[in-house]
Design an enzyme around this catalytic site. Structure first.
Site, PDB file in Angstrom:
ATOM      1  N   GLN A 256      -4.286  -1.649   9.880  1.00 60.43           N
ATOM      2  CA  GLN A 256      -4.302  -2.971   9.254  1.00 60.43           C
ATOM      3  C   GLN A 256      -4.840  -4.020  10.231  1.00 60.43           C
ATOM      4  O   GLN A 256      -4.413  -4.102  11.375  1.00 60.43           O
ATOM      5  CB  GLN A 256      -2.879  -3.333   8.782  1.00 60.43           C
ATOM      6  CG  GLN A 256      -2.786  -4.604   7.956  1.00 60.43           C
ATOM      7  CD  GLN A 256      -3.479  -4.503   6.585  1.00 60.43           C
ATOM      8  OE1 GLN A 256      -3.651  -3.424   6.034  1.00 60.43           O
ATOM      9  NE2 GLN A 256      -3.889  -5.641   6.056  1.00 60.43           N
TER      10      GLN A 256
ATOM     11  N   LYS B 133       0.845  -1.207   0.000  1.00 58.81           N
ATOM     12  CA  LYS B 133       0.000   0.000   0.000  1.00 58.81           C
ATOM     13  C   LYS B 133       0.880   1.258   0.000  1.00 58.81           C
ATOM     14  O   LYS B 133       0.593   2.238  -0.694  1.00 58.81           O
ATOM     15  CB  LYS B 133      -0.942  -0.018   1.218  1.00 58.81           C
ATOM     16  CG  LYS B 133      -2.032  -1.088   1.114  1.00 58.81           C
ATOM     17  CD  LYS B 133      -2.832  -1.264   2.406  1.00 58.81           C
ATOM     18  CE  LYS B 133      -3.796  -2.432   2.300  1.00 58.81           C
ATOM     19  NZ  LYS B 133      -4.591  -2.679   3.514  1.00 58.81           N
TER      20      LYS B 133
ATOM     21  N   ASP C 117     -10.807   2.986   4.690  1.00 58.31           N
ATOM     22  CA  ASP C 117     -11.122   1.553   4.597  1.00 58.31           C
ATOM     23  C   ASP C 117     -12.639   1.326   4.526  1.00 58.31           C
ATOM     24  O   ASP C 117     -13.089   0.235   4.183  1.00 58.31           O
ATOM     25  CB  ASP C 117     -10.610   0.828   5.855  1.00 58.31           C
ATOM     26  CG  ASP C 117      -9.335   0.058   5.594  1.00 58.31           C
ATOM     27  OD1 ASP C 117      -9.121  -0.378   4.447  1.00 58.31           O
ATOM     28  OD2 ASP C 117      -8.554  -0.120   6.552  1.00 58.31           O
TER      29      ASP C 117
HETATM   30  N1  GUN Z   1      -6.993  -6.836   6.538  1.00 61.78           N
HETATM   31  C1  GUN Z   1      -7.395  -7.522   5.449  1.00 61.78           C
HETATM   32  N2  GUN Z   1      -7.916  -6.689   4.516  1.00 61.78           N
HETATM   33  C2  GUN Z   1      -7.830  -5.445   5.044  1.00 61.78           C
HETATM   34  C3  GUN Z   1      -8.190  -4.160   4.546  1.00 61.78           C
HETATM   35  O1  GUN Z   1      -8.724  -3.983   3.442  1.00 61.78           O
HETATM   36  N3  GUN Z   1      -7.936  -3.116   5.396  1.00 61.78           N
HETATM   37  C4  GUN Z   1      -7.384  -3.287   6.627  1.00 61.78           C
HETATM   38  N4  GUN Z   1      -7.201  -2.205   7.378  1.00 61.78           N
HETATM   39  N5  GUN Z   1      -7.041  -4.466   7.108  1.00 61.78           N
HETATM   40  C5  GUN Z   1      -7.258  -5.540   6.309  1.00 61.78           C
END
Ligand code: GUN
Length: 296
Positions: free
Chosen positions: A96, A52, A119
């Site tokens: 995350q 990311k 998110d």
């Molecule tokens: N863990 C798995 N997918 C995601 C996501 O799209 N965002 C976040 N913050 N954690 C995740």
């Protein structure tokens, strides 16, 4: 069978965003800024967050990575979130998941300012999505909708089966597919571990979205001839023949399912890159909002 190329579509999206970022900078404005909070050292999470941050660099976004110790107290993590909420230089941020067991994920999600929740996990954004109001939409389902849009796959009137009812994938996916929009207007079944006759339910799907986190769960006998199959699963399994020591396996038995499908995603280069591209789109939206543009 045609492979849905998430790598290609995500690259197109990144180019589209990079062009906009270049024009902001040419006007003397700062770049959009995404912050990512990573707690602990889970290998997969480190990898996702690293990608990311690299995406941000590629398209000219500013990014910040806050890598916190896995033993951080919940109160200290919440204090960090408050700092990010208050920092006007940061347009959006993510925490995350999953978090270490002793931290209450719900409390963390509730602490995020919905206007920075790129998110799309906060109740305000999920509620707005349900009501059809402007919202940050969870990146994975939003990325899948974008993939369907870019491949001109008709969803209207189709039977879509979403397998898995998680807050961040299955549930918003079902809402998006059923909305009065394009893509959308589908008849949706949200199936899960308690669904009776799961095989028959899946076999009735024109479009099958699988997000159960169980490797190769969907087998060829669960898929209708000509179906579109979207595999959200990505589980690391040990593989000593690889330098990394692991490989990613999807929720769909790709080798045996692929020839029955009109379109299918593969575990790598499918949904993953689209999820990341969606996060960038949401961050751009947060930036515009932060800079005073309409919330669109
Ligand atoms: N863990 C798995 N997918 C995601 C996501 O799209 N965002 C976040 N913050 N954690 C995740």
């Amino acid at each position: 069978m045609k492979l849905l190329d998430g790598n290609y579509c995500a690259q197109q999206i990144r180019l589209e965003i990079a062009t906009q970022v270049a024009s902001f900078k040419a006007e003397g404005r700062r770049a959009p800024h995404l912050a990512a909070v990573l707690v602990g050292n889970d290998g997969a999470s480190r990898n996702y967050v690293g990608m990311k941050v690299r995406d941000c660099e590629e398209i000219g976004f500013n990014s910040s990575l806050l890598h916190l110790n896995e033993n951080i107290a919940e109160a200290d993590l919440l204090a960090k979130i408050d700092e990010l909420n208050a920092d006007n230089d940061i347009d959006g941020f993510i925490v995350q998941l999953p978090l270490p067991k002793k931290i209450d994920e719900k409390k963390v999600i509730l602490a995020i300012n919905p206007r920075k929740d790129v998110d799309g996990f906060c109740p305000e954004n999920v509620g707005n999505l349900c009501l059809g109001f402007p919202a940050f939409i969870s990146a994975t389902p939003n990325g899948i909708m974008e993939l369907l849009r870019r491949y001109d796959i008709t969803t209207e009137g189709k039977h879509c089966v979403v397998l898995g009812r998680s807050n961040i994938v299955g549930t918003p996916m079902a809402i998006l597919l059923s909305r009065n929009a394009s893509p959308g207007n589908a008849t949706v079944t949200l199936a899960h571990s308690r669904t009776v006759n799961l095989k028959e339910v899946c076999r009735s799907a024109d479009i099958l979205v699988v997000a159960v986190g169980k490797t190769e769960f969907v087998t060829a006998d669960m898929v209708k001839e000509g179906a579109v199959v979207i595999d959200v699963g990505q589980t690391r399994v040990s593989d000593t023949s690889r330098k990394s020591g692991f490989r990613n396996v999807g929720d769909v038995d790709f080798d045996n399912v692929k020839d029955k499908c009109s379109f299918i995603t593969y575990v790598t280069g499918g949904v993953g890159p689209m999820t990341r591209a969606s996060l960038l789109q949401n961050t751009l939206k947060a930036y515009r909002q932060n800079q005073g543009a309409h919330y669109v």
